[in-house]
Design an enzyme around this catalytic site. Structure first.
Site, PDB file in Angstrom:
ATOM      1  N   CYS A  61       0.817  -1.225   0.000  1.00 19.33           N
ATOM      2  CA  CYS A  61       0.000   0.000   0.000  1.00 19.33           C
ATOM      3  C   CYS A  61       0.844   1.264   0.000  1.00 19.33           C
ATOM      4  CB  CYS A  61      -0.938  -0.003   1.204  1.00 19.33           C
ATOM      5  SG  CYS A  61      -1.970   1.488   1.294  1.00 19.33           S
ATOM      6  N   ARG A  64      -0.173   4.587   2.968  1.00 18.97           N
ATOM      7  CA  ARG A  64      -0.087   4.318   4.407  1.00 18.97           C
ATOM      8  C   ARG A  64       0.139   5.522   5.311  1.00 18.97           C
ATOM      9  NH1 ARG A  64       4.244  -0.284   4.722  1.00 18.97           N
ATOM     10  NH2 ARG A  64       4.589  -0.094   2.475  1.00 18.97           N
ATOM     11  N   TRP A 226      -9.287   5.507  -0.374  1.00 23.05           N
ATOM     12  CA  TRP A 226      -9.797   6.097  -1.610  1.00 23.05           C
ATOM     13  C   TRP A 226      -8.921   5.623  -2.750  1.00 23.05           C
ATOM     14  CZ3 TRP A 226      -8.392   9.329   2.581  1.00 23.05           C
ATOM     15  CH2 TRP A 226      -7.049   9.728   2.572  1.00 23.05           C
ATOM     16  N   GLU A 231      -5.149   3.120 -10.587  1.00 23.15           N
ATOM     17  CA  GLU A 231      -5.816   1.827 -10.367  1.00 23.15           C
ATOM     18  C   GLU A 231      -6.949   1.648 -11.373  1.00 23.15           C
ATOM     19  OE1 GLU A 231      -6.253   2.686  -5.831  1.00 23.15           O
ATOM     20  OE2 GLU A 231      -6.203   0.517  -6.083  1.00 23.15           O
TER      21      GLU A 231
HETATM   22  N1  ARG Z   1      -6.912  -1.918  -7.201  1.00 22.36           N
HETATM   23  C1  ARG Z   1      -8.215  -2.190  -6.687  1.00 22.36           C
HETATM   24  C2  ARG Z   1      -9.273  -1.677  -7.664  1.00 22.36           C
HETATM   25  O1  ARG Z   1      -8.938  -1.094  -8.654  1.00 22.36           O
HETATM   26  C3  ARG Z   1      -8.454  -1.547  -5.328  1.00 22.36           C
HETATM   27  C4  ARG Z   1      -7.406  -1.860  -4.277  1.00 22.36           C
HETATM   28  C5  ARG Z   1      -7.435  -0.930  -3.093  1.00 22.36           C
HETATM   29  N2  ARG Z   1      -7.149   0.418  -3.488  1.00 22.36           N
HETATM   30  C6  ARG Z   1      -7.163   1.483  -2.653  1.00 22.36           C
HETATM   31  N3  ARG Z   1      -6.909   2.644  -3.186  1.00 22.36           N
HETATM   32  N4  ARG Z   1      -7.420   1.363  -1.389  1.00 22.36           N
HETATM   33  O2  ARG Z   1     -10.451  -1.797  -7.437  1.00 22.36           O
END
Ligand code: ARG
Length: 356
Positions: A61, A64, A226, A231
């Site tokens: 992560c 953090r 968030w 991602e």
């Molecule tokens: N990578 C995952 C997604 O695209 C989420 C993982 C957690 N990500 C976060 N920013 N807490 O759905």
């Protein structure tokens, strides 16, 4: 268990500057409880601290820095179906917070006590069909369908919650639409992007991991932060085995030459990130870009060093998938030692299906 409890309690009492007598007394109580019952129960304070440290020690992560801000919902005593669904709704509503997302975890019963189980990867996720939706969710979608759920068949059908209470069958629950915040994707310089009808949900709430604290395993602990823009933009939308939208975006943005040496694939990738970030901003939903996130991670490393703690990390996850060399964490290594408290992937049964 006693040994792991000892390590956890001692670390906690040291970090929080609690007295040595208090520590000795708590350990004696835990020892007695384990001798009598075979297990022990965390206080709410231990649970809260344990969950926050689990985040602090999550090597993959990059977010953090905010570990101390995690809201911990103690749902360990929930046994009743209606209360369970309420707790899930409450988590989604509280964490979404009208778009100002709050990192939140809801902790259900520890593994030596029967409690609710969740079969989804995240509380909110889009269904995946043979050639629609999110391919990463095909298995969960099949399970939902097996249970009698029927999606509309679009690219963005919100999957139902799939859960099981002690001595009950596996069931599904459809969320009220008003509970789920979603963001339509647009780009101010490329109006055609909005016409693609793409969107993503606001809050990623992982629901497939175990939380381990002081020798106790919590198997049902949905938790969220968030999104970092990449991602969604780089992975969920663009990976060839996910929504695979690079060419779709390229066309909407008017890039017709996608030959490698035109560098247009790379240009489109950057613009997809811009689109997702702008869209979340405009919708008032929290999101961080990768450059800011890695700055925040540097601050986290600094804070930890000042506290005399070594930062562990998994380099391949901490390096963002867009322009990684522009971030400092690309340029040095991390020790990927896994310390507890922490979050762990569940061991996968071969099919992932609770019926087989
Ligand atoms: N990578 C995952 C997604 O695209 C989420 C993982 C957690 N990500 C976060 N920013 N807490 O759905």
């Amino acid at each position: 268990m006693l040994q792991q409890a000892r390590t956890f309690i001692t670390d906690m009492y040291n970090e929080l500057n609690f007295s040595e007598e208090a520590c000795t007394e708590r350990l004696a109580n835990i020892e007695r409880e384990i001798a009598e019952t075979g297990t022990y129960r965390h206080t709410t304070e231990e649970l809260t601290y344990g969950a926050r440290v689990a985040w602090r020690q999550s090597n993959r992560c990059i977010g953090r820095l905010f570990w101390e801000k995690l809201t911990v919902m103690d749902a360990r005593d929930i046994q009743d179906e209606a209360d369970f669904i309420d707790a899930i709704h409450n988590h989604i509503e509280y964490a979404t917070n009208g778009g100002r997302i709050k990192p939140t975890i809801t902790i259900f019963a520890q593994s030596d006590i029967p409690g609710p189980k969740i079969f989804n990867n995240q509380l909110i996720r889009y269904a995946g069909y043979a050639d629609k939706g999110d391919p990463a969710e095909r298995e969960v979608t099949q399970l939902a369908e097996y249970l009698g759920w029927c999606g509309k068949g679009t690219d963005f059908d919100i999957l139902p919650l799939i859960y099981q209470l002690p001595n009950q069958p596996v069931k599904y629950h459809t969320y009220p639409e008003s509970l789920i915040m979603e963001v339509p994707i647009q780009h101010k310089n490329y109006p055609k992007v909005a016409t693609l009808g793409l969107k993503w949900y606001a809050v990623p709430i992982i629901s497939s991991m175990d939380l381990k604290i002081g020798g106790i395993t919590y198997p049902t602990v949905p938790f969220n932060g968030w999104y970092m823009v990449n991602e969604i933009a780089v992975r969920n939308f663009t990976d060839s085995y996910r929504y695979n939208l690079l060419e779709t975006f390229a066309e909407a943005m008017g890039f017709d030459n996608l030959r490698n040496t035109s560098f247009n694939k790379d240009r489109v990738m950057v613009e997809i990130n811009d689109a997702v970030y702008q869209s979340f901003r405009q919708a008032g939903v929290s999101m961080v870009d990768h450059l800011t996130a890695s700055k925040q991670f540097e601050q986290f490393e600094h804070n930890e060093t000042q506290q005399g703690r070594a930062v562990t990390g998994k380099w391949s996850w901490l390096a963002p998938p867009l322009s990684p060399t522009l971030t400092s964490n690309y340029h040095h290594g991390y020790r990927n030692e896994v310390r507890e408290p922490n979050f762990f992937y569940k061991e996968k049964t071969t099919s992932g299906c609770p019926f087989h």
